[in-house]
Design a protein around this motif. Structure first.
Motif, mmCIF file in Angstrom:
data_model
loop_
_atom_site.group_PDB
_atom_site.id
_atom_site.type_symbol
_atom_site.label_atom_id
_atom_site.label_comp_id
_atom_site.label_asym_id
_atom_site.label_seq_id
_atom_site.Cartn_x
_atom_site.Cartn_y
_atom_site.Cartn_z
ATOM 1 N N PRO A 58 0.828 -1.212 0.000
ATOM 2 C CA PRO A 58 0.000 0.000 0.000
ATOM 3 C C PRO A 58 0.861 1.260 0.000
ATOM 4 N N ASP A 126 1.011 -9.452 -3.484
ATOM 5 C CA ASP A 126 0.361 -8.142 -3.388
ATOM 6 C C ASP A 126 -0.088 -7.958 -1.934
ATOM 7 N N GLN A 128 -2.024 -6.347 0.631
ATOM 8 C CA GLN A 128 -3.206 -5.498 0.702
ATOM 9 C C GLN A 128 -3.233 -4.668 1.989
ATOM 10 N N ARG A 129 -2.707 -5.264 3.037
ATOM 11 C CA ARG A 129 -2.748 -4.611 4.357
ATOM 12 C C ARG A 129 -1.569 -5.118 5.171
ATOM 13 N N ASP A 141 -2.621 -8.832 5.302
ATOM 14 C CA ASP A 141 -3.492 -9.471 4.313
ATOM 15 C C ASP A 141 -2.732 -9.456 2.986
ATOM 16 N N LEU A 143 -2.259 -11.219 -0.977
ATOM 17 C CA LEU A 143 -2.620 -12.081 -2.097
ATOM 18 C C LEU A 143 -1.330 -12.515 -2.776
ATOM 19 N N ARG A 159 -4.252 -16.689 -0.583
ATOM 20 C CA ARG A 159 -4.349 -15.496 0.248
ATOM 21 C C ARG A 159 -3.954 -15.869 1.676
#
Length: 201
Positions: A58, A126, A128-129, A141, A143, A159
């Motif tokens: 992020p 990736d 996400q968090r 989190d 992926l 995930r």
């Protein structure tokens, strides 16, 4: 008894200089790094080489300062608590170190190192968090996908969601919890790689 005006003025000047010197001293900056937290796993099917990356994170985390969540809609960006290296390069480095432990003796490198150009498997992640909550926990989190290179091999996707308790107060404990959370991602990736390696070609 009167104190000479010159002496009084000099005393005032000395006090002022001392105060200014104390105020101008900047707080000491603390620098943090992640560390490999995986432990050796079970014997795996032969995996020669793995390349990690690219990895996305992020935007709020893509900076040199630690970011700590303090409320549902608020974060604190800490000026005197900083990463020694960018997270976008620290995260793949740590996942590579974890997988080196989990998949020994596989050769694991990070993108775009030349060592990974001809790797048997490529991993994309990736994030996400990846949040720190002061005095509480780290929430991650991610992926990810694992793909055998060459031909028309199918990729395996997954995930990983982790809530890792800090276990203690302070930012050292939160950074250590982040390392443990990444180790959980690495364990899932290692499991996926073992499954791919065992699958018939």
């Amino acid at each position: 008894m009167k104190i000479p005006r010159a002496l009084t003025g000099m005393t005032t000047l000395c006090v002022a200089v001392a105060l200014l010197a104390g105020c101008s001293r900047s707080p000491r900056v603390a620098f943090y790094t992640l560390n490999a937290a995986a432990t050796a796993g079970a014997a795996a099917p032969a995996i020669d080489s793995v390349a990690i990356g690219p990895i996305t994170i992020p935007e709020v985390l893509d900076q040199p300062l630690l970011v700590v969540r303090t409320a549902a809609n608020r974060v604190d960006i800490l000026e005197i608590h900083r990463w020694a290296a960018p997270l976008r390069s620290e995260i793949p480095r740590i996942i590579a170190e974890d997988l080196t432990i989990l998949l020994k003796p596989a050769r694991v490198s990070t993108y775009p190192q030349n060592a990974g150009m001809d790797a048997d498997y490529r991993i994309l992640v990736d994030i996400q968090r990846f949040e720190m909550t002061a005095g509480e926990m780290v929430a991650l989190d991610a992926l990810w996908s694992v793909r055998r290179t060459g031909g028309d091999a199918q990729k395996k996707t997954g995930r990983t969601v982790v809530n890792e308790p800090a276990g203690a107060a302070g930012y050292d404990a939160l950074v250590a919890a982040q390392s443990r959370a990444l180790a959980a991602v690495s364990r899932d990736l290692a499991q996926a790689l073992r499954a791919e390696a065992a699958a018939p070609r």
